[in-house]
Design an enzyme around this catalytic site. Sequence first.
Site, PDB file in Angstrom:
ATOM      1  N   ASN A 209       3.911   7.774  -8.295  1.00  0.00           N
ATOM      2  CA  ASN A 209       5.147   8.016  -7.537  1.00  0.00           C
ATOM      3  C   ASN A 209       6.346   7.554  -8.362  1.00  0.00           C
ATOM      4  OD1 ASN A 209       5.721   5.109  -6.878  1.00  0.00           O
ATOM      5  ND2 ASN A 209       3.712   5.326  -5.918  1.00  0.00           N
ATOM      6  N   ILE A 307      -3.076  -3.485   0.177  1.00  0.00           N
ATOM      7  CA  ILE A 307      -2.913  -4.838  -0.375  1.00  0.00           C
ATOM      8  C   ILE A 307      -2.130  -5.728   0.587  1.00  0.00           C
ATOM      9  CG2 ILE A 307      -1.932  -6.132  -2.335  1.00  0.00           C
ATOM     10  CD1 ILE A 307      -2.512  -3.339  -3.878  1.00  0.00           C
ATOM     11  N   LYS A 343       0.482  -3.913   9.852  1.00  0.00           N
ATOM     12  CA  LYS A 343      -0.009  -4.567   8.626  1.00  0.00           C
ATOM     13  C   LYS A 343      -0.182  -6.068   8.819  1.00  0.00           C
ATOM     14  CE  LYS A 343       1.253  -0.987   5.612  1.00  0.00           C
ATOM     15  NZ  LYS A 343       0.883  -0.548   4.281  1.00  0.00           N
TER      16      LYS A 343
HETATM   17  N1  CTP Z   1       1.179  -1.306   0.551  1.00  0.00           N
HETATM   18  C1  CTP Z   1       0.111  -1.955  -0.009  1.00  0.00           C
HETATM   19  N2  CTP Z   1      -1.036  -1.273  -0.265  1.00  0.00           N
HETATM   20  C2  CTP Z   1      -1.149   0.032   0.038  1.00  0.00           C
HETATM   21  C3  CTP Z   1      -0.043   0.723   0.603  1.00  0.00           C
HETATM   22  C4  CTP Z   1       1.109   0.026   0.839  1.00  0.00           C
HETATM   23  O1  CTP Z   1       0.222  -3.155  -0.269  1.00  0.00           O
HETATM   24  N3  CTP Z   1      -2.257   0.664  -0.235  1.00  0.00           N
HETATM   25  C5  CTP Z   1       2.381  -2.058   0.892  1.00  0.00           C
HETATM   26  C6  CTP Z   1       3.623  -1.735   0.094  1.00  0.00           C
HETATM   27  O2  CTP Z   1       3.704  -2.569  -1.045  1.00  0.00           O
HETATM   28  C7  CTP Z   1       4.725  -2.049   1.085  1.00  0.00           C
HETATM   29  C8  CTP Z   1       4.078  -1.717   2.421  1.00  0.00           C
HETATM   30  O3  CTP Z   1       2.689  -1.772   2.223  1.00  0.00           O
HETATM   31  O4  CTP Z   1       5.037  -3.405   1.115  1.00  0.00           O
HETATM   32  C9  CTP Z   1       4.447  -0.418   3.034  1.00  0.00           C
HETATM   33  O5  CTP Z   1       4.303   0.627   2.089  1.00  0.00           O
HETATM   34  P1  CTP Z   1       4.704   2.101   2.529  1.00  0.00           P
HETATM   35  O6  CTP Z   1       4.437   3.004   1.376  1.00  0.00           O
HETATM   36  O7  CTP Z   1       6.062   2.097   3.136  1.00  0.00           O
HETATM   37  O8  CTP Z   1       3.735   2.369   3.710  1.00  0.00           O
HETATM   38  P2  CTP Z   1       2.277   2.879   3.758  1.00  0.00           P
HETATM   39  O9  CTP Z   1       1.359   1.779   4.080  1.00  0.00           O
HETATM   40  O10 CTP Z   1       1.961   3.631   2.513  1.00  0.00           O
HETATM   41  O11 CTP Z   1       2.344   3.849   5.014  1.00  0.00           O
HETATM   42  P3  CTP Z   1       2.965   5.325   5.115  1.00  0.00           P
HETATM   43  O12 CTP Z   1       2.799   5.977   3.780  1.00  0.00           O
HETATM   44  O13 CTP Z   1       2.183   5.967   6.176  1.00  0.00           O
HETATM   45  O14 CTP Z   1       4.403   5.147   5.500  1.00  0.00           O
END
Ligand code: CTP
Length: 408
Positions: A209, A307, A343
């Site tokens: 990304n 994570i 979370k």
């Molecule tokens: N995060 C993480 N591990 C993942 C996905 C996300 O630790 N596999 C953490 C990111 O570092 C951030 C938070 O979760 O602090 C939210 O990430 P975001 O991309 O906004 O959300 P997603 O969990 O990916 O949910 P969605 O894509 O459905 O919005």
Amino acid sequence: MLNGKRILLIVAGGIAAFKSQEMIRLLRKRGASVRCVLTEAGARFVTPLSLQALTEDRVYSDMFSLTDESEMGHIQLSRDADLLVVAPATANLLARMAAGLADDLASTVLLATDKPVLAAPAMNVRMWTHAATTANVETLKKRGVAFVGPNDGVMACNEYGPGRMSEPEEIVAAIESLLAQDRPLAGRQALVTSGPTREAIDPVRYISNHSSGKQGHAIAAALARLGAEVTLVSGPVTVADPAGVKVLKIDSADEMLAACLQAGAVDVAVCAAAVADWKAAKPTLAKIKKKPGAAPPTLELAPNPDILATLSKPGSKRPKLVVGFAAETENLVANAIDKRKRKGCDWIVANDVSPATGTFGGERNTVHLVSAEGVEDWPTLAKDEVAERLVGRIADRLGRPRPAAAAE
Ligand code: CTP
């Protein structure tokens, strides 16, 4: 950060001396005053006149002129500073410091001082890796001299390796971290994730990304400035490693999780990384080839570990404070409130990452801090300022009260 601080900058003889001039500019911009001691060899690379113009102070070079009653003595020179910075610190000057020699103004001032000393080494790679220099640096570290760098890179002599002086910004960051008047996070352990992850499809292709790592890296740097011991787990980014921070470089989400768990127990975790939610279910060891006439392949995905959710799980190892980010393109605050609960983290920093906002890769960020107490809307700020503000809030939550405040 450096308002009113007095830096005595010792410029020794190396090609990197030209960087000291930019450093003076940066230090003064941050409110510090800078006074220079220029060695004889240093004066072959920069002129006293340019240092004088940049510091708006006279430049000190000759020890014997300082014996005059009307001049400031060398003891006074070294004591009238909050920090002595040696940049560039040549192999020769480090050797003289380690041996306790006082054979010119720079070495005499360094021997006479009772103030902290920061050295930014700059020399040829063979000189830096020579056993004599290694031993001198070890001796100086044991005596409390702080070091920044050197970095790896191509040198003036066209050789490659460690020996390049740190960049002015890195040295200034190290100075800020040494001088931070108030280090409320001293003794606290912090973990920060930053940047994107890369999920291999085959040896040449991956899913990733647009995250630049700027926000996460700025948070790691701000935590270090307030005294925290910081581990930064970073995906592939082009931003420089923050000074004074332990950096673990990873590619995939699985590697990021393993590195976070390897960091051990921490007081605060800030998950600013844009972790890929999915990875290729079956990455191939060989490059996927086009087959003439065949339909394009279908990519089967598998979920990545979360994570933030893993670190937020209740238990004795849970950090006292877990902060996540929410990257949203619609219903920003409502989604962030829901994400915080889902979370299990304490705070969520919600930011709109729609392309029109320029957040991904840009310099500025407009965020909302979502906690159990409610939602705070912050103004649009530079990412560094968002980091400062967030880390200030972390320090309010975790920092130990200063003795005077505690007594009130
Ligand atoms: N995060 C993480 N591990 C993942 C996905 C996300 O630790 N596999 C953490 C990111 O570092 C951030 C938070 O979760 O602090 C939210 O990430 P975001 O991309 O906004 O959300 P997603 O969990 O990916 O949910 P969605 O894509 O459905 O919005």
